[in-house]
Enzyme design. Structure first.
Site, short mmCIF file in Angstrom:
data_model
loop_
_atom_site.label_atom_id
_atom_site.label_comp_id
_atom_site.label_asym_id
_atom_site.label_seq_id
_atom_site.Cartn_x
_atom_site.Cartn_y
_atom_site.Cartn_z
N CYS A 296 82.16 53.92 -12.13
CA CYS A 296 81.01 53.18 -11.63
C CYS A 296 81.39 51.97 -10.80
O CYS A 296 80.54 51.39 -10.11
CB CYS A 296 80.13 52.75 -12.80
SG CYS A 296 79.42 54.13 -13.72
N ASN B 12 82.19 57.44 -23.65
CA ASN B 12 83.05 56.64 -24.52
C ASN B 12 82.64 56.77 -25.98
O ASN B 12 83.48 56.93 -26.87
CB ASN B 12 83.01 55.18 -24.09
CG ASN B 12 83.87 54.89 -22.88
OD1 ASN B 12 85.06 54.65 -23.00
ND2 ASN B 12 83.27 54.91 -21.70
#
Length: 473
Positions: A44, A327
């Site tokens: 990102c 994650n």
């Protein structure tokens, strides 16, 4: 007799989160195969490197190979797993022209996703998908005059230097076309304007940022226009034109000369290692998993952008590739394999994006058709309210769209846009969705108030008040 290791395919968010958590809770071996050279980096952040906000490419790294070794992880880069044999519990690996089999006790597929390119020729010079650090480095080099290029921008990572050198030698573009008005398209529009490029942004549907809803998409488009971006909504690009290098894009019978094209039309899960197995696939072609990340194959898990998860609103399986969920799911699988069964958690599609000064957030079901298909009777309201007390400087109009089920009043989703801490307000709605709050319960939340931060009635509460009159629950 020693037990076979826990094997992980993929050395990014989900894979290394799983391996790290596993090693903290177990003394067994874990082997991570990564087909590339880069590991554990922030996808990102790539548009912000191209923009120049991030000074060095390696600033986007979260974990180095040395860090992985210190954690007791057997990390093997440039090792591609080409197949999985669930019956034998082995994976076949290619590296340096050789092929070998590695046995496993448990396997995690954390191979992520790859950028899709649609019908477009991405081999032309000047055409980029901003997906991966080498792509970001090449785009940055392409945008810089060759006599001004600073190789210190790369840091000391395993960058594809030949690709960078090739792009740095080319004249930078004066005009660019961005194909796709999603996250990457909007963020790259900001980046390219900052680099002095005339930007045309093309979106196939009628508004930008489709998952955020029409009100947020239109506000983002208006602000992009104020910043000099020419926004073409309802305008699919038909073709990229060029010989060796991009020369133009064709759309609606028109031809727009450009010196650069960025393709941001989505991603597809990297399921190739499971080809030929009986692994079940779900929405988007992602690997089907249960509440603990287990696939339909024995002792095989999947997590991150390659895997499905349970949707927090509908309860059905969904494919929502986002960073936190990768994650979190990887960490959960690491705990489960180490002996502590841990759910990977649901997904609500909570996401934020910045369009220059306008912050946009979304969560849950914002599309009426999707809500109806899930069995709800959706009703929505869009309001505009101040972000701070009217007498306190620095405030801005905040647009909130709130969606609920008419009969039960349950909050189904929402979207927010504004220039003053608008995006972070989406977390209130994300929490409301996870708790299955009704609109009335949302309206009664005791949110903080002080003039520098919020009016007495936060914009989220205003939306709940307005929508409350249209629901039964």
């Amino acid at each position: 007799m020693a037990r076979d290791p826990f094997v992980v395919i993929g050395g990014d968010a989900a894979g290394l989160s799983a391996a790290s958590k596993f090693r903290r809770e177990s003394d067994r071996d874990v082997v991570v195969f990564e087909r590339g050279r880069w590991i554990s980096y922030a996808h990102c952040g790539e548009p912000y490197f191209v923009k120049g906000t991030v000074e060095r490419l390696t600033d986007l790294l979260s974990l180095s190979p040395e860090d992985a070794a210190d954690r007791g992880i057997d990390l093997r880069r440039s090792h591609e797993v080409v197949s999985v044999s669930p019956g034998e519990r082995t994976v076949t690996v290619e590296a340096d022209g050789d092929r070998f089999d590695q046995s496993y006790a448990e396997l995690l597929v954390a191979t992520g996703a790859s950028a899709t390119t649609g019908p477009f020729d991405t081999t032309l010079d000047g055409v980029f998908t901003i997906h991966g650090l080498d792509a970001a480095a090449a785009a940055d080099a392409y945008l810089t005059p060759s006599d001004e290029y600073d190789r210190d921008r790369l840091g000391d990572g395993p960058v594809d230097e030949s690709r960078v050198d090739h792009n740095a030698a080319l004249d930078p573009p004066e005009r660019a076309a961005i194909v796709g008005g999603g996250y990457v398209g909007v963020e790259m529009a900001e980046a390219l304007v900052a680099r002095g490029v005339d930007v045309h942004l093309f979106q196939r549907s009628t508004h930008l940022l489709p998952p955020f809803g029409e009100a947020v998409g239109e506000r983002a488009a208006d602000h992009l226009g104020d910043q000099g971006v020419t926004v073409h909504t309802g305008t699919p690009v038909a073709e990229l034109v060029g010989g060796d290098r991009i020369e133009a894009v064709r759309y609606d019978g028109e031809r727009l000369p450009v010196g650069m094209a960025v393709i941001g039309v989505g991603v597809t899960p990297n399921t190739a290692p499971l080809s030929g197995t009986d692994a079940a696939l779900g929405p988007g072609g992602a690997v089907r998993t249960d509440a603990y990340g287990r696939t339909t194959l024995p002792a095989v898990y999947a997590a991150g952008d390659v895997a499905t998860a349970r949707h927090a609103v509908t309860g059905a399986e969904a494919w929502v590739p986002l960073g936190l969920t990768a994650n979190r799911a990887g960490r959960a699988v690491g705990s489960t394999v180490a002996g502590d069964p841990t759910p990977v958690g649901g997904v609500a599609g909570t996401a934020v994006v910045k369009a220059f000064d306008v912050e946009c957030g979304r969560v849950g079901l914002t599309d009426a058709e999707a809500a109806e298909n899930a069995g709800f009777d959706p009703v929505s309201e869009t309001i505009t309210a101040g972000s701070r007390s009217g007498y306190y400087p620095g405030g801005d109009e905040t647009t909130v769209t709130l969606v609920a089920d008419r009969s039960t009043g349950r909050v189904l989703g929402g979207a927010i846009a504004g220039r003053d801490r608008a995006a972070i307000r989406i977390d209130t709605l994300a929490t409301a969705i996870e708790a299955e709050l009704t609109v009335a319960e949302l309206e009664r939340l005791d949110l903080a108030y002080a003039p520098p931060f919020s009016p007495v009635w936060d914009p989220v509460l205003v939306a709940a008040k307005v929508l409350g009159g249209r629901v039964d629950g």
